[in-house]
Design an enzyme around this catalytic site. Structure first.
Site, PDB file in Angstrom:
ATOM      1  N   ASP A  55      11.588  22.434  15.282  1.00  0.00           N
ATOM      2  CA  ASP A  55      11.694  23.062  16.601  1.00  0.00           C
ATOM      3  C   ASP A  55      13.171  23.074  16.984  1.00  0.00           C
ATOM      4  O   ASP A  55      13.983  22.365  16.381  1.00  0.00           O
ATOM      5  CB  ASP A  55      10.886  22.264  17.634  1.00  0.00           C
ATOM      6  CG  ASP A  55      10.983  22.863  19.028  1.00  0.00           C
ATOM      7  OD1 ASP A  55      10.764  24.082  19.168  1.00  0.00           O
ATOM      8  OD2 ASP A  55      11.315  22.135  19.985  1.00  0.00           O
ATOM      9  N   SER A  56      13.493  23.839  18.014  1.00  0.00           N
ATOM     10  CA  SER A  56      14.869  23.855  18.500  1.00  0.00           C
ATOM     11  C   SER A  56      15.256  22.519  19.125  1.00  0.00           C
ATOM     12  O   SER A  56      16.439  22.245  19.296  1.00  0.00           O
ATOM     13  CB  SER A  56      15.017  24.968  19.547  1.00  0.00           C
ATOM     14  OG  SER A  56      14.040  24.802  20.551  1.00  0.00           O
ATOM     15  N   CYS A  64       8.430  26.013  17.145  1.00  0.00           N
ATOM     16  CA  CYS A  64       9.188  26.746  18.156  1.00  0.00           C
ATOM     17  C   CYS A  64       8.697  28.204  18.244  1.00  0.00           C
ATOM     18  O   CYS A  64       8.713  28.932  17.248  1.00  0.00           O
ATOM     19  CB  CYS A  64      10.660  26.719  17.759  1.00  0.00           C
ATOM     20  SG  CYS A  64      11.742  27.575  18.886  1.00  0.00           S
ATOM     21  N   GLU A 111      12.068  19.469  31.012  1.00  0.00           N
ATOM     22  CA  GLU A 111      12.930  18.415  30.472  1.00  0.00           C
ATOM     23  C   GLU A 111      13.416  17.480  31.580  1.00  0.00           C
ATOM     24  O   GLU A 111      13.678  16.310  31.341  1.00  0.00           O
ATOM     25  CB  GLU A 111      14.071  19.023  29.645  1.00  0.00           C
ATOM     26  CG  GLU A 111      13.483  19.722  28.433  1.00  0.00           C
ATOM     27  CD  GLU A 111      14.450  19.988  27.304  1.00  0.00           C
ATOM     28  OE1 GLU A 111      15.624  19.660  27.422  1.00  0.00           O
ATOM     29  OE2 GLU A 111      13.983  20.544  26.282  1.00  0.00           O
ATOM     30  N   CYS A 123       5.452  29.018  24.700  1.00  0.00           N
ATOM     31  CA  CYS A 123       6.652  28.193  24.581  1.00  0.00           C
ATOM     32  C   CYS A 123       6.204  26.745  24.467  1.00  0.00           C
ATOM     33  O   CYS A 123       5.249  26.332  25.144  1.00  0.00           O
ATOM     34  CB  CYS A 123       7.544  28.391  25.811  1.00  0.00           C
ATOM     35  SG  CYS A 123       8.985  27.292  25.817  1.00  0.00           S
ATOM     36  N   HIS A 175       7.187  24.058  25.665  1.00  0.00           N
ATOM     37  CA  HIS A 175       7.213  23.188  26.844  1.00  0.00           C
ATOM     38  C   HIS A 175       6.097  23.485  27.845  1.00  0.00           C
ATOM     39  O   HIS A 175       5.801  22.664  28.701  1.00  0.00           O
ATOM     40  CB  HIS A 175       8.547  23.361  27.575  1.00  0.00           C
ATOM     41  CG  HIS A 175       9.738  22.821  26.843  1.00  0.00           C
ATOM     42  ND1 HIS A 175      10.070  23.208  25.565  1.00  0.00           N
ATOM     43  CD2 HIS A 175      10.676  21.914  27.222  1.00  0.00           C
ATOM     44  CE1 HIS A 175      11.176  22.577  25.197  1.00  0.00           C
ATOM     45  NE2 HIS A 175      11.553  21.786  26.174  1.00  0.00           N
TER      46      HIS A 175
HETATM   47  N1  DGL Z   1      11.124  25.562  21.588  1.00  0.00           N
HETATM   48  C1  DGL Z   1      11.432  26.776  22.312  1.00  0.00           C
HETATM   49  C2  DGL Z   1      10.233  27.719  22.255  1.00  0.00           C
HETATM   50  O1  DGL Z   1       9.109  27.320  22.032  1.00  0.00           O
HETATM   51  C3  DGL Z   1      11.829  26.485  23.748  1.00  0.00           C
HETATM   52  C4  DGL Z   1      13.194  25.851  23.910  1.00  0.00           C
HETATM   53  C5  DGL Z   1      14.328  26.754  23.457  1.00  0.00           C
HETATM   54  O2  DGL Z   1      14.651  27.747  24.127  1.00  0.00           O
HETATM   55  O3  DGL Z   1      14.893  26.467  22.403  1.00  0.00           O
HETATM   56  O4  DGL Z   1      10.413  28.899  22.407  1.00  0.00           O
END
Ligand code: DGL
Length: 269
Positions: free
Chosen positions: A12-13, A75, A154, A186, A188
């Site tokens: 993931d990012s 992600c 976050e 997403c 989150h």
């Molecule tokens: N993990 C990213 C997503 O699911 C969200 C956070 C980011 O923008 O890197 O799109």
């Protein structure tokens, strides 16, 4: 030939992919997992396709060092833009979160009016829309990016007036379109589900891609005969590119437990 004992690689990012890890642990409790969070370069959701693809290629290369039997792109932003390229470059089976989420939404909707929320890059890619239409071209898909949701989660601002005001503003256009199903596109957003439901009302069903993705991974492992036996003891390793302490602290919110032994990879993987 992959063996069932090899771990599943997840990237993931940053930290959000732990919502997918949580679903994987719940559905596949004997599987070992190597997680890679690119915390030095997060967010991906504000970046261009080329950058997202480049970072994603590097992330897969890192995970391959651990002999993973498959890779899950937790992600949504990477899944939206990089999945076809990753599948072209690597032989290891790769699962993204978009198709599982789209499938669940099409199964769920009764009116054929589906909403999608995600980062700017995910919404710009129209990947969910395309995935829904590949399954059923008659579906109406309405998309909105919600860029403030990631920092709110976050910060731990999951409800309360600031969060509700942002949700009302972002979700108003979807409410007007009378959607009956909303894809949380997403990593989150599952943490904001109660606030989102509060704004949209109880008649809208929320689709959490993480849960559907875990089911897809189970199917993949069964299909390749690499599902680990039920009572095997799993191991978990977490790697990040920056701030392992911060990751470990925040992990409790996403994983409902603390990610143990978070290791830092120096520089880019
Ligand atoms: N993990 C990213 C997503 O699911 C969200 C956070 C980011 O923008 O890197 O799109």
């Amino acid at each position: 030939m992959a063996s069932s004992r090899q771990p599943i690689g997840v990237f993931d990012s940053g930290i959000g992919g732990l919502t997918v890890v949580k679903a994987l642990i719940e559905d596949l409790p004997s599987e070992s997992i190597v997680y890679f969070g690119d915390t030095a370069r997060v967010p991906y959701g504000t970046k261009s396709k080329d950058t997202i693809v480049k970072f994603s290629l590097e992330n897969v290369e890192f995970l391959l060092r651990f002999g993973v039997k498959c890779i899950v792109i937790a992600c949504n932003t990477s899944s939206s833009w990089a999945l076809p390229t990753l599948r072209k470059y690597f032989k290891v089976p790769i699962v993204g979160v978009i198709r599982p989420g789209a499938q669940a939404a099409v199964r769920q909707t009764k009116t054929g009016r589906i909403g999608v929320i995600g980062t700017r890059a995910t919404i710009r890619s129209r990947a969910y829309e395309a995935a829904v239409h590949r399954i059923d071209p008659s579906m109406k898909v309405f998309s909105e990016s919600c860029p403030l949701f990631v920092p709110l989660v976050e910060e731990g601002w999951l409800n309360g007036s600031v969060c509700k005001a942002a949700a009302e503003r972002y979700l108003e256009p979807l409410k007007r379109q009378r959607i009956d199903t909303l894809i949380l596109g997403c990593t989150h957003y599952p943490l904001l589900a109660p606030t989102i439901l509060h704004v949209l009302g109880p008649r809208v069903a929320l689709v959490d891609s993480a849960r559907q993705t875990a089911l897809e991974v189970r199917g993949l492992l069964m299909g390749t005969d690499t599902l680990r036996e039920r009572n095997a003891r799993p191991s978990y390793r977490f790697f990040v590119t920056d701030e392992p302490e911060q990751f470990a602290g925040l992990s409790r919110r996403f994983l409902e437990r603390r990610a143990m032994a978070v290791e830092q990879v120096n520089g880019h993987p």
